[in-house]
Design an enzyme around this catalytic site. Structure first.
Site, short mmCIF file in Angstrom:
data_model
loop_
_atom_site.label_atom_id
_atom_site.label_comp_id
_atom_site.label_asym_id
_atom_site.label_seq_id
_atom_site.Cartn_x
_atom_site.Cartn_y
_atom_site.Cartn_z
CB SER A 182 31.42 -6.79 -21.25
OG SER A 182 32.61 -6.25 -20.73
CG ASP A 197 36.87 -12.90 -20.64
OD1 ASP A 197 37.72 -12.01 -20.42
OD2 ASP A 197 35.66 -12.67 -20.74
CG HIS A 237 35.79 -9.62 -22.74
ND1 HIS A 237 35.42 -10.03 -21.47
CD2 HIS A 237 35.22 -8.40 -22.91
CE1 HIS A 237 34.67 -9.11 -20.91
NE2 HIS A 237 34.52 -8.11 -21.75
#
Length: 261
Positions: A104, A208, A236
């Site tokens: 991320s 995601d 995610h």
């Protein structure tokens, strides 16, 4: 796929080896692990332990966090990358082989730090980016139009934090610096000619909605070497349910590029 066995190289497992003897090629590669927004080095202990002793692992603790959850002080991704690079430089000799993994927001920071290592002449073997949109393809450019509450709600969904924390006014006020950090993440970009000279391998969960495969595919334009993207089942934070397969892939590719050097 490389066979799993005992360590192939001398030196420590979870940190930089002080052993300066021998050919640099025989040094175990070091993988620097960059946590997600709101994450800390401790959140990646299980991830790190999945690797064999053939790869050293160092999880990065962001400046200003002190092992606490929540984003570090963040004006911009490049500014924080400068701080992290300055903090990391003493841990690696110029010839030590290194690789980078970022999940991320950690993917953006890992990319920027890898660029700095590359510019300084270090041997960057590979860059592994997880659940992170490519520069210029980051979603939620409309964040400037969101209210503080709406932005914090988005942040809780991005990080998996308990949204009940933000119902407390005192906690909410204390979390306001997070807004600047989230805007900095959403505003991250870099010139299109900025590229790594190592391969880039991308990983994503098929459910995601924060970083989709279309958002991640343009990472192929950020390398002069090979690129691939692998889709895992999950959201995610797909990596929590796919650690053995993910780590095996990362380790195999790291060692393959190390052996080619």
């Amino acid at each position: 796929m490389l066979a799993r066995h005992g360590p192939r190289y001398g030196g420590s497992v979870n940190g930089h080896s002080d052993d300066s003897s021998g050919d640099a090629k025989q040094a175990a590669p070091t993988l620097y692990i960059f946590p997600h927004a709101g994450g800390t080095a401790k959140d990646y202990v299980a991830f790190s332990r999945e690797f064999s002793a053939d790869v050293k692992r160092i999880a990065v603790q962001y400046p200003g966090q002190h092992d606490r959850s929540g984003l570090p002080p963040l004006e911009s991704i490049p500014t924080l990358a400068d701080e992290i690079f300055a903090m990391m430089k003493p841990s690696a000799r110029i010839d030590d082989p290194v690789a980078f993994f970022g999940h991320s927001m950690g993917g953006m920071l890992a990319f920027e730090v890898a660029l700095r290592y590359q510019s300084a002449g270090h041997r960057v073997l590979a860059f592994f980016v997880s659940a992170c949109s490519a520069p210029g393809h980051i979603r939620y450019k409309q964040l400037q139009d969101l209210s503080d509450r709406e932005m914090l709600d988005l942040f809780t969904r991005m990080t998996g934090m308990n949204p009940d924390f933000f119902t407390d006014d005192e906690f909410f006020v204390g979390a306001l610096p997070t807004l600047r950090a989230v805007r900095a993440i959403a505003g991250y970009s870099c010139p299109p000619e900025t590229k790594l000279s190592c391969p880039i391998y991308a990983f994503i969960g098929d459910k995601d909605w924060i970083a989709t495969q279309d958002d991640m595919d343009p990472w192929r334009d950020r390398t002069t070497e090979e690129f691939s993207i692998r889709v895992f089942p999950g959201d995610h934070f797909y990596l929590n349910d796919n650690l053995p397969e993910l780590v095996s892939d990362i380790e195999d590719k790291t060692l393959q590029w190390h052996d080619r050097a």
